[in-house]
Structures are given as structure tokens and as C-alpha cells.
Design a protein around this motif. Structure first.
Motif, PDB file in Angstrom:
ATOM      1  N   VAL A  16       7.381  -3.524  17.774  1.00 50.02           N
ATOM      2  CA  VAL A  16       8.264  -3.201  16.657  1.00 50.02           C
ATOM      3  C   VAL A  16       7.514  -3.530  15.374  1.00 50.02           C
ATOM      4  CG1 VAL A  16      10.445  -3.723  15.520  1.00 50.02           C
ATOM      5  CG2 VAL A  16      10.338  -3.631  18.011  1.00 50.02           C
ATOM      6  N   LEU A  17       7.394  -2.525  14.532  1.00 53.90           N
ATOM      7  CA  LEU A  17       6.683  -2.668  13.259  1.00 53.90           C
ATOM      8  C   LEU A  17       7.668  -2.606  12.116  1.00 53.90           C
ATOM      9  CD1 LEU A  17       3.808  -0.199  14.124  1.00 53.90           C
ATOM     10  CD2 LEU A  17       3.734  -2.692  14.252  1.00 53.90           C
ATOM     11  N   GLN A  18       7.306  -3.201  11.010  1.00 52.07           N
ATOM     12  CA  GLN A  18       8.166  -3.182   9.837  1.00 52.07           C
ATOM     13  C   GLN A  18       7.519  -2.324   8.755  1.00 52.07           C
ATOM     14  OE1 GLN A  18       9.522  -6.999   8.502  1.00 52.07           O
ATOM     15  NE2 GLN A  18      10.018  -6.213   6.481  1.00 52.07           N
ATOM     16  N   TRP A  19       8.325  -1.452   8.180  1.00 53.77           N
ATOM     17  CA  TRP A  19       7.859  -0.613   7.093  1.00 53.77           C
ATOM     18  C   TRP A  19       8.287  -1.259   5.792  1.00 53.77           C
ATOM     19  CZ3 TRP A  19       7.961   4.939   9.032  1.00 53.77           C
ATOM     20  CH2 TRP A  19       6.977   5.682   8.406  1.00 53.77           C
ATOM     21  N   PRO A  20       7.365  -1.502   4.876  1.00 46.86           N
ATOM     22  CA  PRO A  20       7.746  -2.132   3.608  1.00 46.86           C
ATOM     23  C   PRO A  20       8.712  -1.247   2.818  1.00 46.86           C
ATOM     24  CG  PRO A  20       5.347  -1.892   3.789  1.00 46.86           C
ATOM     25  CD  PRO A  20       5.955  -1.185   4.952  1.00 46.86           C
ATOM     26  N   VAL A  21       9.742  -1.846   2.287  1.00 47.61           N
ATOM     27  CA  VAL A  21      10.709  -1.127   1.454  1.00 47.61           C
ATOM     28  C   VAL A  21      10.447  -1.516   0.006  1.00 47.61           C
ATOM     29  CG1 VAL A  21      13.154  -0.774   0.952  1.00 47.61           C
ATOM     30  CG2 VAL A  21      12.414  -1.181   3.299  1.00 47.61           C
ATOM     31  N   PRO A  22      10.028  -0.566  -0.826  1.00 50.25           N
ATOM     32  CA  PRO A  22       9.770  -0.890  -2.230  1.00 50.25           C
ATOM     33  C   PRO A  22      11.046  -1.369  -2.926  1.00 50.25           C
ATOM     34  CG  PRO A  22       9.001   1.325  -1.698  1.00 50.25           C
ATOM     35  CD  PRO A  22       9.785   0.831  -0.529  1.00 50.25           C
ATOM     36  N   GLU A  23      10.881  -2.270  -3.869  1.00 47.00           N
ATOM     37  CA  GLU A  23      12.020  -2.733  -4.666  1.00 47.00           C
ATOM     38  C   GLU A  23      12.648  -1.549  -5.384  1.00 47.00           C
ATOM     39  OE1 GLU A  23      13.358  -5.883  -5.090  1.00 47.00           O
ATOM     40  OE2 GLU A  23      12.042  -6.473  -3.442  1.00 47.00           O
ATOM     41  N   CYS A  24      13.943  -1.585  -5.561  1.00 44.41           N
ATOM     42  CA  CYS A  24      14.593  -0.524  -6.328  1.00 44.41           C
ATOM     43  C   CYS A  24      15.253  -1.140  -7.556  1.00 44.41           C
ATOM     44  CB  CYS A  24      15.588   0.220  -5.463  1.00 44.41           C
ATOM     45  SG  CYS A  24      17.252  -0.375  -5.515  1.00 44.41           S
ATOM     46  N   ASP A  25      15.369  -0.327  -8.577  1.00 44.29           N
ATOM     47  CA  ASP A  25      15.985  -0.761  -9.825  1.00 44.29           C
ATOM     48  C   ASP A  25      17.231   0.079 -10.050  1.00 44.29           C
ATOM     49  OD1 ASP A  25      16.730  -1.536 -12.332  1.00 44.29           O
ATOM     50  OD2 ASP A  25      14.851  -0.989 -13.310  1.00 44.29           O
ATOM     51  N   PRO A  26      18.420  -0.453  -9.733  1.00 44.17           N
ATOM     52  CA  PRO A  26      19.645   0.334  -9.862  1.00 44.17           C
ATOM     53  C   PRO A  26      19.956   0.740 -11.305  1.00 44.17           C
ATOM     54  CG  PRO A  26      20.150  -1.923  -9.224  1.00 44.17           C
ATOM     55  CD  PRO A  26      18.658  -1.789  -9.221  1.00 44.17           C
ATOM     56  N   ALA A  27      19.275   0.143 -12.264  1.00 47.05           N
ATOM     57  CA  ALA A  27      19.513   0.483 -13.667  1.00 47.05           C
ATOM     58  C   ALA A  27      18.799   1.772 -14.083  1.00 47.05           C
ATOM     59  CB  ALA A  27      19.064  -0.666 -14.562  1.00 47.05           C
ATOM     60  N   THR A  28      17.900   2.278 -13.233  1.00 53.42           N
ATOM     61  CA  THR A  28      17.184   3.502 -13.583  1.00 53.42           C
ATOM     62  C   THR A  28      18.032   4.723 -13.263  1.00 53.42           C
ATOM     63  OG1 THR A  28      16.130   3.744 -11.439  1.00 53.42           O
ATOM     64  CG2 THR A  28      14.963   2.414 -13.075  1.00 53.42           C
ATOM     65  N   ALA A  29      17.609   5.857 -13.772  1.00 58.49           N
ATOM     66  CA  ALA A  29      18.332   7.111 -13.520  1.00 58.49           C
ATOM     67  C   ALA A  29      18.166   7.580 -12.083  1.00 58.49           C
ATOM     68  CB  ALA A  29      17.845   8.188 -14.475  1.00 58.49           C
ATOM     69  N   THR A  30      17.101   7.138 -11.418  1.00 62.76           N
ATOM     70  CA  THR A  30      16.830   7.556 -10.043  1.00 62.76           C
ATOM     71  C   THR A  30      16.539   6.337  -9.156  1.00 62.76           C
ATOM     72  OG1 THR A  30      14.524   7.900 -10.636  1.00 62.76           O
ATOM     73  CG2 THR A  30      15.945   9.830 -10.690  1.00 62.76           C
ATOM     74  N   PRO A  31      17.554   5.536  -8.822  1.00 67.20           N
ATOM     75  CA  PRO A  31      17.313   4.314  -8.047  1.00 67.20           C
ATOM     76  C   PRO A  31      16.791   4.573  -6.643  1.00 67.20           C
ATOM     77  CG  PRO A  31      19.653   4.689  -8.281  1.00 67.20           C
ATOM     78  CD  PRO A  31      18.969   5.700  -9.142  1.00 67.20           C
ATOM     79  N   GLY A  32      17.009   5.766  -6.087  1.00 62.47           N
ATOM     80  CA  GLY A  32      16.531   6.074  -4.755  1.00 62.47           C
ATOM     81  C   GLY A  32      15.114   6.623  -4.719  1.00 62.47           C
ATOM     82  N   TYR A  33      14.500   6.755  -5.868  1.00 59.34           N
ATOM     83  CA  TYR A  33      13.147   7.305  -5.977  1.00 59.34           C
ATOM     84  C   TYR A  33      12.149   6.432  -5.229  1.00 59.34           C
ATOM     85  CZ  TYR A  33       8.695   8.384  -8.266  1.00 59.34           C
ATOM     86  OH  TYR A  33       7.388   8.707  -8.535  1.00 59.34           O
ATOM     87  N   ILE A  34      11.296   7.064  -4.427  1.00 54.32           N
ATOM     88  CA  ILE A  34      10.249   6.334  -3.706  1.00 54.32           C
ATOM     89  C   ILE A  34       8.954   6.538  -4.470  1.00 54.32           C
ATOM     90  CG2 ILE A  34       8.948   6.129  -1.568  1.00 54.32           C
ATOM     91  CD1 ILE A  34      11.479   7.152  -0.130  1.00 54.32           C
ATOM     92  N   PRO A  35       8.387   5.469  -5.016  1.00 52.43           N
ATOM     93  CA  PRO A  35       7.177   5.609  -5.833  1.00 52.43           C
ATOM     94  C   PRO A  35       5.994   6.108  -5.014  1.00 52.43           C
ATOM     95  CG  PRO A  35       7.671   3.293  -5.452  1.00 52.43           C
ATOM     96  CD  PRO A  35       8.805   4.081  -4.879  1.00 52.43           C
ATOM     97  N   PRO A  36       5.078   6.842  -5.651  1.00 54.72           N
ATOM     98  CA  PRO A  36       3.938   7.413  -4.929  1.00 54.72           C
ATOM     99  C   PRO A  36       3.060   6.374  -4.234  1.00 54.72           C
ATOM    100  CG  PRO A  36       3.911   8.080  -7.248  1.00 54.72           C
ATOM    101  CD  PRO A  36       5.073   7.170  -7.054  1.00 54.72           C
ATOM    102  N   GLU A  37       3.012   5.156  -4.730  1.00 53.66           N
ATOM    103  CA  GLU A  37       2.172   4.128  -4.110  1.00 53.66           C
ATOM    104  C   GLU A  37       2.794   3.541  -2.833  1.00 53.66           C
ATOM    105  OE1 GLU A  37       4.587   2.184  -7.363  1.00 53.66           O
ATOM    106  OE2 GLU A  37       3.310   3.943  -7.272  1.00 53.66           O
ATOM    107  N   ALA A  38       4.060   3.873  -2.568  1.00 54.72           N
ATOM    108  CA  ALA A  38       4.707   3.400  -1.333  1.00 54.72           C
ATOM    109  C   ALA A  38       4.160   4.200  -0.157  1.00 54.72           C
ATOM    110  CB  ALA A  38       6.215   3.580  -1.432  1.00 54.72           C
ATOM    111  N   ASN A  39       3.785   3.513   0.894  1.00 55.07           N
ATOM    112  CA  ASN A  39       3.254   4.162   2.088  1.00 55.07           C
ATOM    113  C   ASN A  39       4.421   4.487   3.018  1.00 55.07           C
ATOM    114  OD1 ASN A  39       1.774   5.097   4.203  1.00 55.07           O
ATOM    115  ND2 ASN A  39       1.022   3.105   4.838  1.00 55.07           N
TER     116      ASN A  39
END
Length: 76
Positions: A16-39
């Protein structure tokens, strides 16, 4: 994405491997956005994946899981 605390997965019943979940900022217009540097991708040798199990741990500590069998999703 803001409600997801952890993503775990295993391939073919293996470790069982864990996939890193990038921090999210609910104050932004797109809180569900996955940044390009996220693998968010994984690659495996051709035809080596028979099944994948995925488990999501949410920030309220509830869990959802699913298993996907290769043969059940192949297109004829």
C-alpha cells in the motif's frame, strides 16, 4: 480536493502506497486545483496491472475505498 486528507493505493495486491495530497487553499477561486508540480501520475509496465485498490481518507476521518479489476474495464 480540500476534503481529502490522504490517498492510498495498491497495485495487484502489493504494498500500500501513499500519494501525497497537495495543500489546498479554500480562500482561492479554485480550491480543487491540482498544481503542476504535484505528481498525480504513476506508470507501470504494459499489461502488468491486473487490479488497483484505492482508499481515500477524508478530513473528517471517514474512508471510501474501491477496487478496479482490469478485465472489468477493458473495452472490447
Amino acid at each position: 480536493r480540500c476534503g481529502v486528507y490522504e490517498i492510498r493505493y495498491s497495485v495487484n495486491g502489493g504494498e500500500v502506497l501513499q500519494w501525497p495530497v497537495p495543500e489546498c487553499d479554500p480562500a482561492t477561486a479554485t480550491p480543487g486545483y491540482i498544481p503542476p508540480e504535484a505528481n498525480i501520475y504513476a506508470s507501470f509496465p504494459l499489461k502488468s496491472v491486473e487490479n488497483i485498490a484505492i482508499e481515500l481518507l477524508y478530513d473528517d476521518l471517514s474512508v471510501d475505498s474501491a477496487t478496479y479489476e482490469r478485465m472489468s474495464i477493458l473495452m472490447p
